[in-house]
Design an enzyme around this catalytic site. Structure first.
Site, PDB file in Angstrom:
ATOM      1  CD  GLU A   1      87.079  33.547  61.896  1.00  0.00           C
ATOM      2  OE1 GLU A   1      87.046  33.317  60.669  1.00  0.00           O
ATOM      3  OE2 GLU A   1      88.003  33.158  62.630  1.00  0.00           O
TER       4      GLU A   1
ATOM      5  CG  ASP B   1      83.946  26.127  62.513  1.00  0.00           C
ATOM      6  OD1 ASP B   1      84.738  26.852  63.128  1.00  0.00           O
ATOM      7  OD2 ASP B   1      84.187  25.641  61.391  1.00  0.00           O
TER       8      ASP B   1
END
Length: 510
Positions: free
Chosen positions: A192, A23
């Site tokens: 997301e 991420d």
């Protein structure tokens, strides 16, 4: 040291970070680029990487010394903790926002990238609040925050919620509003990881959808922060061998070049980081990679040449200290690493009732498993008289294997190799124990394609293999880890130490 991605001819090869830097988010301040990534339940958390060319990176520290609430992270919680941080620079300070899926959205800030960083401040409590990203709008002076949802905690997914935020980042100013409902976008699911930007008169959200391993990167834009947003897919696997491609961040160089860093899911190796060129089409939409397909090899950014570099892996443990690349599997406690003046890492054989399962130990010192064929070596001596005291080198995931030394009931030190499957509650021998006459051994793990691991040990007669091939596995969100540990059965008094020296990772098993 594992070689970096710089090919030395003005080009680079993806991934630019060939390990589990999950991420990623990226930021430029002046001539410097900075990157942070998820650290989940490990401490210290929120790694901080630095580069001058977006290709060659070094690890310069961590922003989060301990996870909070501290009591919740006294034991390993491998898939919990720090999820999907955003890194920003505003008002002469660095800011990091992240979501803890069990507690809510936190932020910390600092005057420089090396700190000192503030303690975590909770700005929105609740379960399932993940992937937050702030925006300070220089045109209006307003501040905003967007976040996604984890269905595992909240029952909600595929939506992005927006808030107005105090400019000092201390609290949100409203109850929040769903600004993107991807259930209303045909074919989109699991939206997301939003990253929020202001560009060319638009509010932009760059966010992945479609799932970590098989999805795509989307772009959404609106004239007003609360929408309505229009969307477009701007990067997908196409004809490439780069699955995903998943969440990341946009950065612009001082010369005006645009680049995008994102991750790719690689099984036991976790989420490796790729660098994609980025441009804007005639309609004002971003185009990533090679017309929307990820690149494997590409010219480097137009930036001053830099010496090849990569985050450190090797360690001589000078003065008994360990390098920045290491993280504990839970918040550390005093006494785990006794101080001394010589070289070598001394790990206390911590008294614990959970000696049978390395996955449950908080005192495992870990670093990322490289996503290239390699060999890991370390030297170990065991100075512990307590029967059952042990120390070793592990490949740690949902299943795990380790090789190391154990003090037997007969008083001798034995070389042991053990493993446990994902569903097993106790580990088993992977090979017959053998004597380590001097209580010392050189340990080696060779990692091949598919994270298949072969274990070796040298107790004075050269390296000999031990046990069958072990296929490393990730946890649900975290790649496999390399770990050093020392434990002993529960009891009173000191149990001794395991001393590790000359930790090395070499490419291609050489």
């Amino acid at each position: 040291m594992i070689p970096g991605p710089d090919l030395g001819d003005g080009t680079y090869r993806n991934p630019v970070l060939a390990a589990d830097w999950s991420d990623p988010d990226v930021l430029r301040v002046g001539d410097d680029f900075y990157l942070t990534a998820s650290s989940f339940g490990r401490a210290p958390g929120l790694p901080l990487l630095h580069s001058r060319d977006l290709v060659n990176w070094t690890l310069v520290g961590h922003a989060l010394e301990r996870l909070e609430p501290a009591a919740d992270f006294g034991r390993p919680r491998h898939d919990c903790g720090v999820w999907a941080p955003s890194l920003r620079h505003h008002d002469d300070r660095f800011w990091i926002f992240w979501g803890d899926p069990d507690h809510g959205i936190h932020q910390i800030n600092a005057p420089t990238i090396r700190g000192p960083w503030t303690r975590p401040h909770l700005i929105k409590s609740g379960q399932g609040l993940i992937d937050p990203c702030p925006l300070w709008d220089e045109e209006t002076g307003e501040a905003y925050l967007v976040h996604a949802w984890a269905r595992s905690r909240s029952g909600i997914k595929n939506r992005l919620t927006g808030h107005r935020m105090r400019p000092d980042g201390t609290e949100l100013l409203d109850e929040g509003k769903v600004i993107v409902d991807a259930d209303r976008i045909p074919g989109w699911f699991t939206l997301e990881g939003p990253k929020l930007y202001r560009h060319d008169g638009w509010f932009w959200i760059l966010a992945p959808a479609g799932g970590v391993a098989t999805g795509w990167q989307g772009a959404l834009r609106a004239r007003e922060f609360f929408g309505p947003y229009e969307e477009r897919i701007v990067l997908e696997q196409g004809t490439s061998d780069i699955n995903g491609p998943h969440q990341g961040g946009w950065v612009r160089t001082e010369r005006g070049e645009d680049w995008f860093l994102h991750f790719q899911q690689r099984g036991a190796h976790g989420r490796v980081v790729h660098l994609q060129p980025m441009r804007w089409d005639a309609a004002g939409w971003p185009v990533l990679g090679d017309d929307g397909t990820p690149v494997r090899v590409h010219r480097k950014p137009e930036l001053p040449a830099q010496p090849p570099s990569a985050p450190a892996t090797d360690d001589d443990f000078p003065g008994g200290r360990f390098g920045r690349q290491w993280q504990w599997t839970a918040n550390p406690q005093g006494g785990w690493t006794p101080q001394h003046s010589g070289d070598g890492l001394r790990l206390t054989c911590v008294r614990t009732p959970v000696t049978e399962d390395v996955r449950k130990l908080p005192n495992v010192l870990t670093q990322r498993l490289p996503a290239v064929p390699c060999a890991i070596e370390v030297e170990l001596s065991l100075s512990a008289e307590v029967p059952g005291a042990r120390a070793g080198l592990a490949v740690l995931g949902d299943a795990y294997g380790w090789i190391g030394l154990e003090r037997g009931a007969d008083g001798a030190v034995h070389l042991v190799h053990r493993f446990a499957e994902a569903v097993a509650e106790r580990e088993r021998d992977a090979a017959h124990p053998r004597l380590a006459p001097e209580g010392r051994a050189r340990l080696r793990i060779e990692v091949g394609a598919g994270a298949r691991c072969r274990f070796f040990a040298d107790t004075g007669e050269g390296f000999r293999p031990g046990g069958p091939v072990f296929a490393a596995t990730p946890w649900r969100w975290v790649g496999a880890l390399l770990g050093l540990f020392a434990v002993a059965p529960s009891g009173a008094g000191s149990a001794g130490v395991g001393t590790f020296t000359r930790f090395r990772i070499a490419p291609d098993g050489n």
